[in-house]
Design a protein around this motif. Sequence first.
Motif, PDB file in Angstrom:
ATOM      1  N   GLU A  58       0.831  -1.206   0.000  1.00 15.85           N
ATOM      2  CA  GLU A  58       0.000   0.000   0.000  1.00 15.85           C
ATOM      3  C   GLU A  58       0.869   1.260   0.000  1.00 15.85           C
ATOM      4  N   LYS A  59       1.920   1.257   0.830  1.00 21.87           N
ATOM      5  CA  LYS A  59       2.827   2.415   0.862  1.00 21.87           C
ATOM      6  C   LYS A  59       3.522   2.597  -0.482  1.00 21.87           C
ATOM      7  N   ASN A  60       3.952   1.499  -1.079  1.00 22.74           N
ATOM      8  CA  ASN A  60       4.602   1.576  -2.395  1.00 22.74           C
ATOM      9  C   ASN A  60       3.657   2.170  -3.429  1.00 22.74           C
ATOM     10  N   ASP A  61       2.400   1.762  -3.407  1.00 24.79           N
ATOM     11  CA  ASP A  61       1.420   2.309  -4.353  1.00 24.79           C
ATOM     12  C   ASP A  61       1.248   3.811  -4.150  1.00 24.79           C
ATOM     13  N   THR A  62       1.184   4.231  -2.894  1.00 27.52           N
ATOM     14  CA  THR A  62       1.044   5.656  -2.594  1.00 27.52           C
ATOM     15  C   THR A  62       2.254   6.435  -3.112  1.00 27.52           C
ATOM     16  N   ILE A  63       3.440   5.905  -2.879  1.00 25.07           N
ATOM     17  CA  ILE A  63       4.666   6.565  -3.336  1.00 25.07           C
ATOM     18  C   ILE A  63       4.717   6.618  -4.857  1.00 25.07           C
ATOM     19  N   ILE A  64       4.329   5.540  -5.520  1.00 24.51           N
ATOM     20  CA  ILE A  64       4.332   5.514  -6.990  1.00 24.51           C
ATOM     21  C   ILE A  64       3.372   6.559  -7.543  1.00 24.51           C
ATOM     22  N   CYS A  65       2.194   6.675  -6.938  1.00 26.61           N
ATOM     23  CA  CYS A  65       1.233   7.691  -7.403  1.00 26.61           C
ATOM     24  C   CYS A  65       1.804   9.099  -7.218  1.00 26.61           C
ATOM     25  N   ALA A  66       2.432   9.336  -6.063  1.00 26.91           N
ATOM     26  CA  ALA A  66       3.018  10.654  -5.810  1.00 26.91           C
ATOM     27  C   ALA A  66       4.130  10.942  -6.812  1.00 26.91           C
ATOM     28  N   LEU A  67       4.959   9.955  -7.092  1.00 29.75           N
ATOM     29  CA  LEU A  67       6.041  10.142  -8.065  1.00 29.75           C
ATOM     30  C   LEU A  67       5.490  10.409  -9.467  1.00 29.75           C
ATOM     31  N   ARG A  69       2.660  11.899 -10.150  1.00 30.04           N
ATOM     32  CA  ARG A  69       2.170  13.284 -10.146  1.00 30.04           C
ATOM     33  C   ARG A  69       3.342  14.260 -10.249  1.00 30.04           C
ATOM     34  N   ILE A  70       4.402  13.999  -9.502  1.00 31.83           N
ATOM     35  CA  ILE A  70       5.588  14.871  -9.553  1.00 31.83           C
ATOM     36  C   ILE A  70       6.197  14.845 -10.945  1.00 31.83           C
ATOM     37  N   GLU A  71       6.284  13.674 -11.536  1.00 33.76           N
ATOM     38  CA  GLU A  71       6.847  13.550 -12.881  1.00 33.76           C
ATOM     39  C   GLU A  71       6.027  14.354 -13.888  1.00 33.76           C
ATOM     40  N   LYS A  73       4.160  16.996 -13.244  1.00 33.28           N
ATOM     41  CA  LYS A  73       4.386  18.417 -12.974  1.00 33.28           C
ATOM     42  C   LYS A  73       5.731  18.872 -13.523  1.00 33.28           C
ATOM     43  N   ILE A  74       6.746  18.035 -13.380  1.00 30.56           N
ATOM     44  CA  ILE A  74       8.075  18.382 -13.893  1.00 30.56           C
ATOM     45  C   ILE A  74       8.032  18.504 -15.417  1.00 30.56           C
ATOM     46  N   GLU A  75       7.352  17.575 -16.066  1.00 32.00           N
ATOM     47  CA  GLU A  75       7.247  17.637 -17.528  1.00 32.00           C
ATOM     48  C   GLU A  75       6.556  18.925 -17.956  1.00 32.00           C
ATOM     49  N   ILE A  76       5.489  19.307 -17.256  1.00 29.65           N
ATOM     50  CA  ILE A  76       4.783  20.555 -17.580  1.00 29.65           C
ATOM     51  C   ILE A  76       5.705  21.755 -17.374  1.00 29.65           C
ATOM     52  N   LEU A  77       6.432  21.763 -16.254  1.00 25.61           N
ATOM     53  CA  LEU A  77       7.357  22.866 -15.986  1.00 25.61           C
ATOM     54  C   LEU A  77       8.467  22.930 -17.031  1.00 25.61           C
ATOM     55  N   GLN A  78       8.939  21.776 -17.482  1.00 27.03           N
ATOM     56  CA  GLN A  78       9.982  21.767 -18.521  1.00 27.03           C
ATOM     57  C   GLN A  78       9.441  22.360 -19.810  1.00 27.03           C
ATOM     58  N   MET A  79       8.201  22.002 -20.153  1.00 25.67           N
ATOM     59  CA  MET A  79       7.621  22.564 -21.381  1.00 25.67           C
ATOM     60  C   MET A  79       7.425  24.072 -21.239  1.00 25.67           C
ATOM     61  N   GLU A  80       6.952  24.513 -20.078  1.00 25.99           N
ATOM     62  CA  GLU A  80       6.753  25.960 -19.865  1.00 25.99           C
ATOM     63  C   GLU A  80       8.099  26.695 -19.897  1.00 25.99           C
ATOM     64  N   THR A  81       9.118  26.098 -19.287  1.00 19.40           N
ATOM     65  CA  THR A  81      10.447  26.713 -19.300  1.00 19.40           C
ATOM     66  C   THR A  81      10.993  26.799 -20.711  1.00 19.40           C
ATOM     67  N   ALA A  82      10.811  25.751 -21.483  1.00 20.91           N
ATOM     68  CA  ALA A  82      11.278  25.757 -22.871  1.00 20.91           C
ATOM     69  C   ALA A  82      10.539  26.833 -23.653  1.00 20.91           C
ATOM     70  N   HIS A  83       9.269  26.997 -23.393  1.00 21.30           N
ATOM     71  CA  HIS A  83       8.461  28.012 -24.090  1.00 21.30           C
ATOM     72  C   HIS A  83       8.944  29.419 -23.698  1.00 21.30           C
ATOM     73  N   VAL A  84       9.229  29.617 -22.422  1.00 14.56           N
ATOM     74  CA  VAL A  84       9.702  30.932 -21.961  1.00 14.56           C
ATOM     75  C   VAL A  84      11.062  31.244 -22.577  1.00 14.56           C
ATOM     76  N   ARG A  85      11.930  30.250 -22.700  1.00 17.24           N
ATOM     77  CA  ARG A  85      13.241  30.466 -23.287  1.00 17.24           C
ATOM     78  C   ARG A  85      13.132  30.852 -24.766  1.00 17.24           C
TER      79      ARG A  85
END
Length: 88
Positions: A58-67, A69-71, A73-85
């Motif tokens: 159960e803990k592993n599943d929770t951690i995988i879901c959180a990771l 979501r983080i992944e 968000k990071i992809e979105i931020l990378q695209m936004e950063t690339a667009h700003v550049r």
Amino acid sequence: MLDDKVMDLLAKILENQTETNSQLIELTSRVRKIETQAENDLGYKIKALYDAREIQNEKNDTIICALERIETKIEILQMETAHVRKIK
């Protein structure tokens, strides 16, 4: 006289055999008791291991879901950063 010695010897053999049989019965009883106790202990420990494994899963599943979501968000931020550049 020889008959008496043979009879005494046979009586001692019978006595020893009876005593050995009694000890064997007692030993068998102890082994069964130990076996039952070991089975109960083993059952308890297996259940504890299974429960711990379920909690860890159960803990592993929770951690995988959180990771994930983080992944995302990071992809979105990378695209936004690339667009700003590109804009600068």
